[in-house]
Design a protein around this motif. Structure first.
Motif: not given
Length: 359
Positions: A153-168
């Motif tokens: 779950d932590y890995w999925v959360k961190l991966n989602r945050q990384r994708q959102e940061m890349e989008m920003v």
């Protein structure tokens, strides 16, 4: 920008929640509850509900969720978190086993036995040790499973945050590139009108009107994509403005066709940089030279071909390495990735830009 990210991520997050619920249900059912239920069914019918078996299963479920929601969150991020996690779980496993055997003793007192009461003490000890080892292994597997699922779950959360940061970051970089493009486009156009004022004030007045139309598109078009026909109209208006300045000095061959992609959208201002360079460096004044601009859509792809002549190699090098081409390559990479190709080449004294974008 946030709404774009949320709209993009919402279906994925909903799916992940359902997958998480189903995974928890299956794991708990198969690993913890099902074995005890099967064991309980092996006792004679009419012996009553073997509540001790189910109570022990609930204890293992409690160990799972205490780890999942409390212990792992408490330990992660702290110094020696593995040692903390291990120590706390050793304590929890010991307490759980003591409670389980207390419940099982109560249960065994109420449950009819299928074996004689006078059992060899050595065999009884081996049986109890085997049950103890089974429960210890089950408790360890319970902890391991909770840790594995929590870390997942932590890995999925961190991966989602990384994708959102890349989008920003991509969004901010695209905005920065667009802001660099606007002054570049404006200065080049104003220089063209300035040169036109001395030659033909009437044409200069018409050019100012054309420029106002172009600026309205450049400055107020803030959506990430626009209809292809709007982008082609913008290029057509810019070519008309340049024709007012150049006049009949050299042929300008223009082909703009949306083809079978009328309903498709594209990022705005993708073609203006090479078109600008074609007029800036391609107006050689020599007979026989020309500017060729072709942007054609067919079979879900946009094919852009722009060619112009050069007077000398110095201008050719400036055009090929200028900020316009650098920004354009970066924008294509950010927006379309490997779905866009851009190539430049020199054929004699002609500089050629080719782009293919798959929509």
């Amino acid at each position: 920008m946030n709404s774009e990210i949320n709209s993009y991520k919402q279906p994925s997050q909903t799916l992940q929640k359902w997958v998480k619920v189903v995974t928890h249900f299956l794991c708990l059912g198969i690993i913890f509850i099902l074995p005890e239920v099967l064991v309980s069914r092996s006792f004679p019918a009419g012996s009553g509900i073997p509540w001790g078996m189910y109570a022990k299963s609930l204890l293992f479920v409690a160990v799972f969720y205490i780890n999942y929601y409390i212990i792992i969150d408490y330990c992660l991020g702290r110094r020696r978190w593995v040692l903390r996690l291990t120590g706390l779980n050793v304590v929890i496993i010991i307490v759980t086993l003591l409670c389980a055997y207390f419940l099982m003793d109560m249960h065994s007192g109420e449950m009819p036995r299928r074996v004689p009461r006078h059992v060899d003490a050595h065999a009884d000890l081996l049986r109890r040790v085997s049950f103890l080892m089974r429960d210890v292994v089950m408790a360890i597997l319970t902890v391991a499973l909770s840790v594995a699922m929590k870390l997942s779950d932590y890995w999925v959360k961190l991966n989602r945050q990384r994708q959102e940061m890349e989008m920003v970051q991509h969004k901010e970089e695209l905005e920065s590139l667009k802001k660099q493009l606007n002054p570049h486009f404006l200065f080049n156009t104003l220089n063209s009108i300035y040169a036109l004022i001395a030659i033909s004030p009437d044409k200069a007045q018409q050019a100012v009107h054309e420029l106002s139309q172009l600026l309205r598109y450049v400055l107020y078009e803030n959506s990430p994509t626009v209809p292809i026909q709007d982008e082609l109209t913008f290029i057509d208006n810019y070519v008309k403005l340049m024709k007012l300045r150049i006049g009949d000095k050299m042929p300008i061959n223009v082909t703009l066709d949306s083809g079978d992609c009328n309903d498709c959208h594209i990022a705005p201002l993708l073609f203006i940089s090479p078109v600008e360079n074609a007029f800036k460096y391609g107006n050689t004044g020599r007979s026989g030279d020309s500017i060729d601009i072709s942007i054609v859509c067919r079979e879900g792809s946009i094919h852009c071909h722009i060619a112009n002549n050069f007077i000398d190699s110095e201008k050719r090098d400036i055009a090929s390495s200028g900020i316009g081409n650098v920004n354009l390559r970066r924008r294509l990479d950010l927006i379309y990735g490997n779905k866009a190709e851009m190539s430049t080449k020199i054929d004699g004294d002609r500089y050629i830009v080719d782009m293919i974008i798959t929509l």
